[in-house]
Design a protein around this motif. Structure first.
Motif, PDB file in Angstrom:
ATOM      1  N   THR A  72       0.806  -1.223   0.000  1.00 20.47           N
ATOM      2  CA  THR A  72       0.000   0.000   0.000  1.00 20.47           C
ATOM      3  C   THR A  72       0.835   1.268   0.000  1.00 20.47           C
ATOM      4  O   THR A  72       0.337   2.352  -0.226  1.00 20.47           O
ATOM      5  CB  THR A  72      -0.895   0.050   1.255  1.00 20.47           C
ATOM      6  OG1 THR A  72      -0.071  -0.116   2.401  1.00 20.47           O
ATOM      7  CG2 THR A  72      -1.944  -1.028   1.196  1.00 20.47           C
ATOM      8  N   ARG A  73       2.112   1.112   0.317  1.00 18.10           N
ATOM      9  CA  ARG A  73       2.977   2.290   0.468  1.00 18.10           C
ATOM     10  C   ARG A  73       2.417   3.247   1.526  1.00 18.10           C
ATOM     11  O   ARG A  73       2.488   4.459   1.391  1.00 18.10           O
ATOM     12  CB  ARG A  73       3.143   3.023  -0.865  1.00 18.10           C
ATOM     13  CG  ARG A  73       3.902   2.185  -1.877  1.00 18.10           C
ATOM     14  CD  ARG A  73       4.358   2.960  -3.090  1.00 18.10           C
ATOM     15  NE  ARG A  73       5.499   2.318  -3.713  1.00 18.10           N
ATOM     16  CZ  ARG A  73       6.760   2.635  -3.480  1.00 18.10           C
ATOM     17  NH1 ARG A  73       7.046   3.601  -2.640  1.00 18.10           N
ATOM     18  NH2 ARG A  73       7.741   1.992  -4.076  1.00 18.10           N
ATOM     19  N   ILE A  74       1.839   2.674   2.533  1.00 15.46           N
ATOM     20  CA  ILE A  74       1.401   3.464   3.674  1.00 15.46           C
ATOM     21  C   ILE A  74       2.069   2.927   4.933  1.00 15.46           C
ATOM     22  O   ILE A  74       2.158   1.713   5.119  1.00 15.46           O
ATOM     23  CB  ILE A  74      -0.132   3.396   3.860  1.00 15.46           C
ATOM     24  CG1 ILE A  74      -0.830   4.138   2.721  1.00 15.46           C
ATOM     25  CG2 ILE A  74      -0.543   3.993   5.188  1.00 15.46           C
ATOM     26  CD1 ILE A  74      -2.316   4.281   2.912  1.00 15.46           C
ATOM     27  N   GLY A 102       8.100   7.944  -1.454  1.00 12.63           N
ATOM     28  CA  GLY A 102       6.753   7.753  -1.976  1.00 12.63           C
ATOM     29  C   GLY A 102       5.797   7.067  -1.019  1.00 12.63           C
ATOM     30  O   GLY A 102       4.772   6.530  -1.449  1.00 12.63           O
ATOM     31  N   GLN A 104       3.242   7.251   2.372  1.00 17.99           N
ATOM     32  CA  GLN A 104       2.440   8.203   3.134  1.00 17.99           C
ATOM     33  C   GLN A 104       2.327   7.756   4.593  1.00 17.99           C
ATOM     34  O   GLN A 104       2.503   6.574   4.904  1.00 17.99           O
ATOM     35  CB  GLN A 104       1.028   8.302   2.566  1.00 17.99           C
ATOM     36  CG  GLN A 104       0.819   9.541   1.742  1.00 17.99           C
ATOM     37  CD  GLN A 104       1.420   9.356   0.376  1.00 17.99           C
ATOM     38  OE1 GLN A 104       1.094   8.405  -0.295  1.00 17.99           O
ATOM     39  NE2 GLN A 104       2.301  10.253  -0.016  1.00 17.99           N
TER      40      GLN A 104
END
Lengths: 340, 340
Positions: A72-74, A102, A104
């Motif tokens: 999720t790149r979270i 990149g 969050q």
DNA sequence: CTGTTAGCGCGTTCAG
DNA sequence: CTGAACGCGCTAACAG
């Protein structure tokens, strides 16, 4: 009621990869590649597709992408509170480092409640965050179990433990408290007080202080537990109580620099000599510690570095690279200034 | 290299609704209902399913849910920085209110860069956040266009404008600056300075101050632009420069209370009379304004209320209810204390 | 009250 | 270098 033609008319549907692909006369997977691995597409088609992406205002649906790719790149961070500067530096370090790659930051506040933490951890796991940053090393059994079961990279911060869930970036609160005790004793102070909340890290610091005093054969420290709502005000009230209820106290150690600064300001207001009448020491080396008069002796720790380190560990983990260290003891040191 | 049996062995797969359903002998949709609308399931099966959910440690995949339902229950907030207390109160208000309704907060920092904001907005739209909270009312055309196209609820904050993107919760910075000018003029000050960053809201406040002074026929204010890294220190440096380079200045208006407090502390250190030699005024009515000596005259605004209001508007919008007001002017007022 | 059928929009195989 | 099929895990209709 009114008869406006139509409220902004929620666009029926967002532009999708298929739409772009159709317009550009390629398949959706080519569009996907233009975005995720442009080098695998011939420059000609790439430029065409890019033009369509721009002109159609296409924005990839990261939700769908995350579901399919399982990334999720979270990163989620759970802190006791964001409205005080203590954890802000850590968050800034985290955010900066992650943002560059990149990722969050999803934020959770516990208000020092373990229950709240347990709930947040469940939600964040459900959101399939790639990594999780926790404050402290004390967590409910449920939290520990869920985290292990989910197998997601976790960094605990702001403390040390022999049994980390996964990774760790912190320092020894107990030792720091003891060091401050040793320092104050060596400076000649004999009747000390500790002012702070009753969170695990604060408690560790008092325990360290107490251990030090016992070791030196000095009197037990007075322990003032303050509500952690307004820091400066808490410091002001604390010093007031100390001065009247415990007039024998000659040195006060505060849970953080903001509370200590509140005490220093109150002393200035009342014309009480620091350190003449009472010595003041803070914790964390925040900006305010150097700016009040007298400048505060404090325990220097690397709040910002905690965030950076946590981010770095997570990122190498995400890249599948092996970690040289899963546990980082970032240390502390006594910073002597004028208040002691 | 090494020959450990296997690193923690990433669990192959997370427990899914299907797994629970199979175990409980129902269909996956029943499990879904037990979680999302328990009243639609018979108590008997509900309890059975709940037992399995607990024992199997099932955690719903919110990513998949969001994709299917087109609701993520995530709100994104974009602020210039989280490491200073100015926006922390707003974030706290937002977070508290949203959290109670089961929403999470996704955080973005711009460091006062419009470009960064544009990028963050794109990512957040891509993540299909249910709502977005922006700081300020000045945004790139690209940002405005994307937001309108996405049709997602947006709240702009901390300022006012005639052309909001969607909703608005703020106050009039220009008028607040003018009011402070009027107040200081009426108190007899004639040579004023403004100290702050060059962000849009700061600029609006100086502009207001300038307008007031012109109107009264007083001299143009000195405008000191400070780097916004360390607030207290910035205040200390600013007052130093003012005192030497602009000795005629008799009143300084600071972009926020922390900078003003830095100046006040420096004055105390140097033994400079406030307001005798120079008057000091801050902005935002943060805790520190009441705690320094002398207590700071400031502009009272409702940072916390901004967050609450933004959250409330978003939530009613999410529920599909109509909004009574899309624009909330939360106002300001001059708070007179001892520093002027 | 319960289950069936369809997608949500994308990435990941695998072929060509 | 490009495409077709499949499935990620779930909710939304509708049906029984």
């Amino acid at each position: 009621m009114s008869h406006k033609p139509e409220p902004p008319a929620m666009p029926t549907r967002a532009v999708t990869k298929e739409d772009v692909a159709r317009a550009a006369g390629v398949s959706h997977i080519t569009v996907s590649r233009v975005i995720n691995s442009p080098e695998k597409v011939s420059p000609a088609t790439r430029e065409r597709v890019e033009a369509f992406i721009a002109s159609m205002g296409y924005i990839p649906n990261l939700l769908a992408g995350g579901l399919a790719s399982r990334r999720t790149r979270i990163v989620a961070a759970i802190v006791p509170t964001i409205s005080h500067s203590i954890f802000a530096e850590t968050l800034r370090g985290l955010s900066e480092q992650l943002c560059m790659q990149g990722y969050q930051l999803l934020l959770g506040q516990t208000n020092y409640s373990e229950e709240a933490e347990t709930g947040l951890v469940e939600v964040f796991i459900g959101r399939r965050v790639d990594g999780l940053v926790l404050t402290g090393v004390q967590h409910s059994p449920m939290t520990r179990q869920r985290l292990k079961a989910a197998g997601i990279p976790v960094v605990e911060t702001w403390d040390l433990t022999d049994t980390p869930i996964d990774m760790l970036a912190g320092f020894d609160n107990h030792a720091a408290g003891r060091a401050m005790g040793d320092y104050l004793y060596q400076k000649g102070y004999r009747r000390m007080a500790f002012v702070g909340g009753d969170d695990p890290r604060g408690m560790a610091r008092v325990a360290g202080l107490r251990e030090s005093l016992r070791h030196h054969g000095a009197a037990e420290p007075v322990h003032l537990v303050m509500p952690m709502g307004a820091f400066l005000q808490a410091g002001r009230e604390a010093i007031g109580r100390l001065l009247t209820q415990h007039p024998e106290v000659d040195a006060a150690f505060f849970s953080n620099d903001v509370i200590a600064a509140g005490a220093a300001l109150e002393c200035a207001r009342r014309g009480i000599a620091v350190p003449g009448r009472i010595a003041l020491a803070g914790f964390a080396n925040l900006e305010i510690a150097t700016e009040v008069l007298p400048a505060l002796t404090t325990v220097q720790i690397s709040a910002h570095q905690i965030g950076l380190t946590a981010a770095e560990m997570l990122l190498t983990r995400f890249d599948g690279d092996p970690l040289d260290q899963a546990v980082h003891d970032l240390g502390y040191s006594i910073l002597e200034r004028d208040s002691t």
